[in-house]
Write an enzyme that holds these catalytic residues in place. Structure first.
Site, PDB file in Angstrom:
ATOM      1  N   TYR A  32      -5.996   6.977   6.886  1.00  0.00           N
ATOM      2  CA  TYR A  32      -6.021   6.224   8.138  1.00  0.00           C
ATOM      3  C   TYR A  32      -6.913   6.840   9.216  1.00  0.00           C
ATOM      4  CZ  TYR A  32      -2.369   3.004   6.666  1.00  0.00           C
ATOM      5  OH  TYR A  32      -1.664   2.019   6.034  1.00  0.00           O
TER       6      TYR A  32
ATOM      7  N   LYS B  82       1.048  11.356  -4.814  1.00  0.00           N
ATOM      8  CA  LYS B  82       0.388  10.836  -6.015  1.00  0.00           C
ATOM      9  C   LYS B  82      -0.506  11.959  -6.543  1.00  0.00           C
ATOM     10  CE  LYS B  82      -0.673   7.414  -8.822  1.00  0.00           C
ATOM     11  NZ  LYS B  82       0.275   6.705  -9.696  1.00  0.00           N
TER      12      LYS B  82
ATOM     13  N   ASP C 191       4.672   5.619  -7.129  1.00  0.00           N
ATOM     14  CA  ASP C 191       4.999   4.380  -7.864  1.00  0.00           C
ATOM     15  C   ASP C 191       6.442   4.420  -8.363  1.00  0.00           C
ATOM     16  OD1 ASP C 191       3.595   6.432  -9.099  1.00  0.00           O
ATOM     17  OD2 ASP C 191       2.784   5.213 -10.706  1.00  0.00           O
TER      18      ASP C 191
ATOM     19  N   ASP D 162       3.428   4.194   5.364  1.00  0.00           N
ATOM     20  CA  ASP D 162       3.297   2.876   5.991  1.00  0.00           C
ATOM     21  C   ASP D 162       3.947   1.825   5.088  1.00  0.00           C
ATOM     22  OD1 ASP D 162       2.527   0.861   7.649  1.00  0.00           O
ATOM     23  OD2 ASP D 162       0.383   1.014   7.250  1.00  0.00           O
TER      24      ASP D 162
END
Ligand code: NAD
Length: 332
Positions: A123, A171, A204, A228
């Site tokens: 971001y 991740k 995930d 987010d």
């Protein structure tokens, strides 16, 4: 008397701001609101979505309640929300999601708090065309310093609030440098908090676990983009975006806002649910030590939610923003 900067915001912002300031006044909160503009309204009025005097007031008073701001999609000005978090170094975005009484949702034992890193990740807005209109790239930044701050804030919150588990979401199997660093810092900071059980999950898997067994989560910490998405998911678990408050906190400034956007589809129709913004305002009251007033308002909200005739349509009610506001005031 507390001096607090108030940014009503765009779309439904002014309606829910009226509701919240009315309820806080009725509850006896002594606040001197310093009203300023930002977002689309400011862009239309003064050609700048984050006017200098708004930013100066935020830097001077260091405490703000902010309504939702519209960000044009794809082109136009950059997100003011992102700019504010960066300018004021509000590195923690904190969003509790707790099952509310009288609200229909798929789960009944959700009680988690999401800590999202607010200043880095994907971001930071470093995007570029490699070849105009056919090849774009975006850069994610993760630093040890910012990761330590958010992860330590999450652990400290767990300890201060009698919570026992912290889940770090990443991740790192694919993003070995950025997420790998975030995870490594998590393991380092965890050593300072042996009283809090620490675990990590790949994002995930986390998304699936949150919709299968959300009650297993307590405090969660993650990077900007994952936070987010997962915090909206968490709102969905307890009945939607109209029911979740949020705080953006740094070392010396704090800004409180609802997690939902400006809802242009229902703006000006007296249909907006003020609960999320009100819950954010309660986080603000707790932040400044007005715990008793916050508790009174929370009880009045719970009582109000039991009467669907005064609640807004998004939560199955047949009332309006105004009937809800009046009912919370009556229930105080
Ligand atoms: P949104 O949250 O505004 O709306 C999504 C859906 O939820 C809509 O159907 C809306 O009517 C409903 N909804 C949202 N808040 C509600 C409330 N309080 N009561 C009842 N229903 C409510 O998301 P969006 O449509 O994707 O975004 C609209 C604009 O808001 C965009 O410009 C976006 O950039 C901005 N936005 C701002 C913030 C913020 O200021 N923190 C956050 C998210 C989106």
């Amino acid at each position: 008397m507390h001096d607090i900067v108030l940014i009503p915001g765009d779309g439904i912002g002014p309606e829910i701001t009226d509701s919240v300031t009315t309820i806080l006044k009725e509850a006896g909160a002594e606040i001197n609101w310093l009203e300023h503009i930002a977002g689309l309204e400011a862009y239309d009025e003064v050609g700048n979505p984050l006017p200098d005097d708004t930013l100066e007031a935020l830097k001077e008073y260091k405490l703000a309640l902010k309504g939702p701001l519209t960000t044009p999609v794809g082109s136009g000005f950059r997100s003011v929300n992102v700019a504010l978090r960066k300018e004021l170094q509000l590195y923690s975005n904190i969003r509790p999601a707790k099952t509310l009484p009288h609200i229909e949702s798929r789960f009944d034992k959700v009680d988690l708090v999401m800590f999202r890193e607010n200043t880095e990740g994907l971001y930071i807005g470093k995007e570029q065309w490699v070849e105009e209109n056919s090849h774009a790239e975006s850069i994610a930044v993760v630093t040890r310093r910012a990761s330590e701050k958010i992860i330590r804030a999450a652990f400290q919150y767990a300890r201060n609030n009698n919570r026992h588990k912290l889940t770090l979401v990443h991740k790192a199997n694919i993003l070995k440098y950025t997420c790998g660093l975030f995870l490594e810092v998590g393991h380092d900071v965890a050593k300072e908090f042996p009283d809090i059980h620490f675990e990590d999950l790949i994002v995930d898997n986390m998304a699936m676990q949150m919709v299968m067994r959300p009650e297993q989560f307590d405090v969660i910490v993650t990077t900007n983009l994952f936070g987010d998405i997962l915090s909206d998911l968490a709102s969905g678990l307890i009945g939607g975006l109209g029911l979740t408050g949020a705080a953006n906190i740094g070392d010396d400034a704090a800004m409180f806002e609802a997690v939902h956007g400006s809802a242009p589809d229902i703006a000006g129709q007296n249909k907006a649910n003020p609960t999320a913004f009100l819950l954010s305002a309660l986080m603000m009251l707790e932040h400044i030590g007005e715990n008793r007033i916050a508790k009174n308002i929370r009880n009045a909200i719970y009582k109000t939610l039991a009467d669907k005739s005064v609640c807004t349509p998004d939560i199955g009610g047949s009332g309006s923003t105004e009937t809800y506001t009046r009912a919370v005031c009556d229930n105080l």
